[in-house]
Design a protein around this motif. Structure first.
Motif, mmCIF file in Angstrom:
data_model
loop_
_atom_site.group_PDB
_atom_site.id
_atom_site.type_symbol
_atom_site.label_atom_id
_atom_site.label_comp_id
_atom_site.label_asym_id
_atom_site.label_seq_id
_atom_site.Cartn_x
_atom_site.Cartn_y
_atom_site.Cartn_z
ATOM 1 N N GLY A 83 0.791 -1.225 0.000
ATOM 2 C CA GLY A 83 0.000 0.000 0.000
ATOM 3 C C GLY A 83 0.818 1.267 0.000
ATOM 4 O O GLY A 83 0.369 2.300 -0.514
ATOM 5 N N SER A 84 2.041 1.219 0.536
ATOM 6 C CA SER A 84 2.892 2.401 0.518
ATOM 7 C C SER A 84 3.205 2.836 -0.908
ATOM 8 O O SER A 84 3.505 4.008 -1.150
ATOM 9 N N GLY A 85 3.111 1.905 -1.857
ATOM 10 C CA GLY A 85 3.296 2.265 -3.254
ATOM 11 C C GLY A 85 2.221 3.209 -3.752
ATOM 12 O O GLY A 85 2.441 3.956 -4.712
ATOM 13 N N GLY A 86 1.047 3.195 -3.128
ATOM 14 C CA GLY A 86 -0.006 4.128 -3.508
ATOM 15 C C GLY A 86 0.381 5.566 -3.218
ATOM 16 O O GLY A 86 0.070 6.477 -4.002
ATOM 17 N N PHE A 87 1.059 5.770 -2.097
ATOM 18 C CA PHE A 87 1.556 7.111 -1.785
ATOM 19 C C PHE A 87 2.586 7.551 -2.818
ATOM 20 O O PHE A 87 2.570 8.689 -3.279
ATOM 21 N N VAL A 88 3.479 6.641 -3.202
ATOM 22 C CA VAL A 88 4.486 6.955 -4.213
ATOM 23 C C VAL A 88 3.810 7.292 -5.540
ATOM 24 O O VAL A 88 4.207 8.239 -6.227
ATOM 25 N N ALA A 89 2.778 6.529 -5.900
ATOM 26 C CA ALA A 89 2.077 6.779 -7.154
ATOM 27 C C ALA A 89 1.435 8.163 -7.152
ATOM 28 O O ALA A 89 1.548 8.915 -8.125
ATOM 29 N N ALA A 90 0.765 8.506 -6.056
ATOM 30 C CA ALA A 90 0.118 9.816 -5.977
ATOM 31 C C ALA A 90 1.142 10.941 -6.051
ATOM 32 O O ALA A 90 0.968 11.913 -6.798
ATOM 33 N N MET A 91 2.228 10.827 -5.299
ATOM 34 C CA MET A 91 3.255 11.864 -5.307
ATOM 35 C C MET A 91 3.953 11.935 -6.664
ATOM 36 O O MET A 91 4.237 13.026 -7.170
ATOM 37 N N GLY A 92 4.210 10.783 -7.270
ATOM 38 C CA GLY A 92 4.884 10.764 -8.558
ATOM 39 C C GLY A 92 4.042 11.360 -9.661
ATOM 40 O O GLY A 92 4.549 12.093 -10.519
ATOM 41 N N TYR A 93 2.745 11.093 -9.656
ATOM 42 C CA TYR A 93 1.881 11.581 -10.727
ATOM 43 C C TYR A 93 1.618 13.079 -10.633
ATOM 44 O O TYR A 93 1.364 13.720 -11.648
ATOM 45 N N VAL A 94 1.655 13.645 -9.450
ATOM 46 C CA VAL A 94 1.398 15.088 -9.347
ATOM 47 C C VAL A 94 2.686 15.900 -9.392
ATOM 48 O O VAL A 94 2.639 17.097 -9.705
ATOM 49 N N SER A 95 3.832 15.275 -9.124
ATOM 50 C CA SER A 95 5.087 16.018 -9.072
ATOM 51 C C SER A 95 5.946 15.797 -10.304
ATOM 52 O O SER A 95 6.824 16.605 -10.587
ATOM 53 N N GLY A 96 5.716 14.697 -11.023
ATOM 54 C CA GLY A 96 6.499 14.431 -12.223
ATOM 55 C C GLY A 96 7.797 13.720 -11.933
ATOM 56 O O GLY A 96 8.175 13.488 -10.785
ATOM 57 N N TYR A 97 8.506 13.379 -13.028
ATOM 58 C CA TYR A 97 9.767 12.697 -12.850
ATOM 59 C C TYR A 97 10.800 13.644 -12.227
ATOM 60 O O TYR A 97 10.776 14.833 -12.532
ATOM 61 N N PRO A 98 11.694 13.107 -11.358
ATOM 62 C CA PRO A 98 11.906 11.704 -10.956
ATOM 63 C C PRO A 98 11.434 11.398 -9.537
ATOM 64 O O PRO A 98 12.066 10.603 -8.839
ATOM 65 N N ILE A 99 10.362 12.060 -9.071
ATOM 66 C CA ILE A 99 9.911 11.880 -7.686
ATOM 67 C C ILE A 99 9.576 10.416 -7.392
ATOM 68 O O ILE A 99 9.914 9.876 -6.339
ATOM 69 N N GLY A 100 8.894 9.748 -8.333
ATOM 70 C CA GLY A 100 8.508 8.360 -8.109
ATOM 71 C C GLY A 100 9.704 7.465 -7.866
ATOM 72 O O GLY A 100 9.682 6.601 -6.979
ATOM 73 N N ALA A 101 10.766 7.663 -8.639
ATOM 74 C CA ALA A 101 11.969 6.845 -8.458
ATOM 75 C C ALA A 101 12.645 7.148 -7.126
ATOM 76 O O ALA A 101 13.138 6.236 -6.447
ATOM 77 N N LYS A 102 12.691 8.408 -6.748
ATOM 78 C CA LYS A 102 13.324 8.780 -5.483
ATOM 79 C C LYS A 102 12.592 8.136 -4.298
ATOM 80 O O LYS A 102 13.220 7.563 -3.402
ATOM 81 N N LEU A 103 11.259 8.202 -4.303
ATOM 82 C CA LEU A 103 10.490 7.624 -3.208
ATOM 83 C C LEU A 103 10.581 6.100 -3.209
ATOM 84 O O LEU A 103 10.629 5.478 -2.152
ATOM 85 N N THR A 104 10.590 5.508 -4.403
ATOM 86 C CA THR A 104 10.737 4.056 -4.481
ATOM 87 C C THR A 104 12.078 3.625 -3.878
ATOM 88 O O THR A 104 12.149 2.628 -3.144
ATOM 89 N N ALA A 105 13.134 4.369 -4.187
ATOM 90 C CA ALA A 105 14.440 4.054 -3.610
ATOM 91 C C ALA A 105 14.409 4.186 -2.088
ATOM 92 O O ALA A 105 15.036 3.383 -1.378
ATOM 93 N N LYS A 106 13.702 5.183 -1.582
ATOM 94 C CA LYS A 106 13.592 5.348 -0.126
ATOM 95 C C LYS A 106 12.839 4.177 0.502
ATOM 96 O O LYS A 106 13.216 3.688 1.587
#
Length: 421
Positions: A83-106
């Motif tokens: 479920g934590s991936g849902g937070f990454v998806a929401a943040m990534g889709y509204v902020s653009g690249y490369p936020i999704g990758a940064k959060l996934t790495a975290k």
């Protein structure tokens, strides 16, 4: 000689050729470097840096664990990620690249996702942000705000389909817990299974905060330090690719690539005049999207929009280099991400052509919109506020959808007298 042994000589030859071009075209080199630096300072730094810090702080406060527990019923069956991936998806889709990758790495650093889960997650959470798609591409490049509807449907719809396809990536095994830590479940005691999901979500948030243990000042200092390092890497890559593209253009290499792509586009039924946009978008998303919007008037608008959707979904090698630099510190592989971007680009272009008549043919006239007042998106206060609003709306929608899905599953089990899994 193996491919691996050829890699170093080819890289050295490429760098030597680039240095030679820099000496042959010093004016173009300096101008393109300054242009890339201006894009980073005026566009990317104010746009991404606050979100880098915010995401770090949210991880420290356990907010990601809270939403992870709430979104588990939605994310696990659909995408095979916690479920934590849902937070990454929401943040990534509204902020653009490369936020999704940064959060996934975290999340990977905190053992909240496995390698397969992380690769699934970064593959479909890397996208253009809506402010760029609406303000820069639709209004700034196409001079038509109505194009934003078809681009958003193709780009974000394609991202959703990539998420569904990527669920088949990796080994078929249970996903890690949405709250992240394996001890998070035991922290709430034996009665956790009977407690409400909201109670468990706040318990997971509290447990994560206690495990983190850092004070507010220390957390903020480390968030700023980590975010500053990443934004400098992003800036360096933007400047490098700006110089790289300009030198290739001055040397006539880009024209050769245009001619090669002309034949391929003709073979698949696309106007060959879109080759400049697609080649530019192969390297840098902004350059490609601008060329697509400014293509010859003889090119039908649906094909221009399809080219723009392809470029936005591919992301450009500049973005790919940013993602690769982030994934380098983890065991997540780059190749699954690259293949997912290519498939996403093809799906997005196809969706534009498929949905053009249903969406654009019946769409009501757009409200009056002044392009001079359009925020291209990137870092003005209004753009930042819009991103926060988009994030809140998206995370609220995902939470409600997750709750509804969990309720439907519970109702179905009770109606069929099936035990809960």
């Amino acid at each position: 000689m193996s491919v691996k042994k050829l890699g170093l000589p080819l890289m050295l030859a490429s760098l030597a050729g680039l240095m030679l071009l820099m000496t042959v075209f010093p004016g173009a080199y300096l101008e393109s470097a300054l242009r890339g630096l201006a894009i980073w300072w005026d566009v990317l730094f104010p746009s991404l840096f606050p979100f880098f810090i915010i995401s770090e702080m949210m991880l420290g406060f356990g907010i990601v664990h809270l939403f992870g527990t709430l979104l588990d019923p939605l994310m696990k069956p659909l995408f095979r990620i916690p479920g934590s991936g849902g937070f990454v998806a929401a943040m990534g889709y509204v902020s653009g690249y490369p936020i999704g990758a940064k959060l996934t790495a975290k999340l990977w650093e905190q053992n909240m996702v496995t390698r397969d889960e992380g690769e699934r997650l970064v593959a479909f959470t890397t996208s253009s942000d809506p402010i760029f798609l609406i303000g820069a591409v639709s209004v700034g490049f196409f001079h038509n705000p109505k194009i934003a509807i078809i681009l958003a449907a193709a780009h974000y719809g394609g991202g959703f389909l990539i998420g569904l396809l990527m669920r088949f990536h990796g080994k078929q095994r249970a996903t890690s817990g949405g709250g992240g830590s394996p001890n998070a479940a035991s922290a709430t005691g034996e009665g956790e299974a009977k407690s409400s999901r909201i109670h468990r979500a706040f318990a997971a948030m509290h447990h994560a905060r206690m495990q983190d243990g850092r004070g507010m000042g220390e957390m903020l200092r480390q968030a700023v330090e980590s975010s500053l390092k990443l934004i400098i890497v992003v800036g360096g890559l933007v400047v490098f690719f700006s110089v790289f593209l300009e030198l290739l253009t001055q040397a006539g290499v880009m024209k050769s690539l245009y001619l090669m792509l002309d034949h391929l586009l003709t073979a698949v039924g696309f106007p060959p005049s879109l080759s400049e946009a697609l080649v530019g978008g192969l390297f840098e998303v902004t350059l490609g999207a601008r060329s697509a919007g400014e293509a010859a008037s003889s090119v039908p608008l649906p094909y221009k929009a399809a080219a723009a959707a392809f470029i936005l979904s591919w992301g450009g090698l500049s973005v790919h280099a940013q993602i690769a630099s982030i994934l380098h510190a983890t065991n997540l592989r780059y190749l699954p991400f690259m293949f997912a971007r290519l498939i996403h680009a093809l799906i997005a272009a196809f969706l534009v052509l498929l949905l053009w008549d249903p969406l654009m043919g019946t769409m009501m006239p757009a409200p009056a919109f002044n392009p001079l007042q359009a925020d291209p998106g990137f870092g003005a206060a209004g753009g930042f506020a819009d991103r926060i609003a988009y994030f809140c709306l998206l995370i609220a929608f995902m939470t409600l959808a997750s709750a509804l899905w969990a309720w439907l599953r519970a109702w179905w089990r009770s109606a069929n007298h099936r035990p809960a899994k």
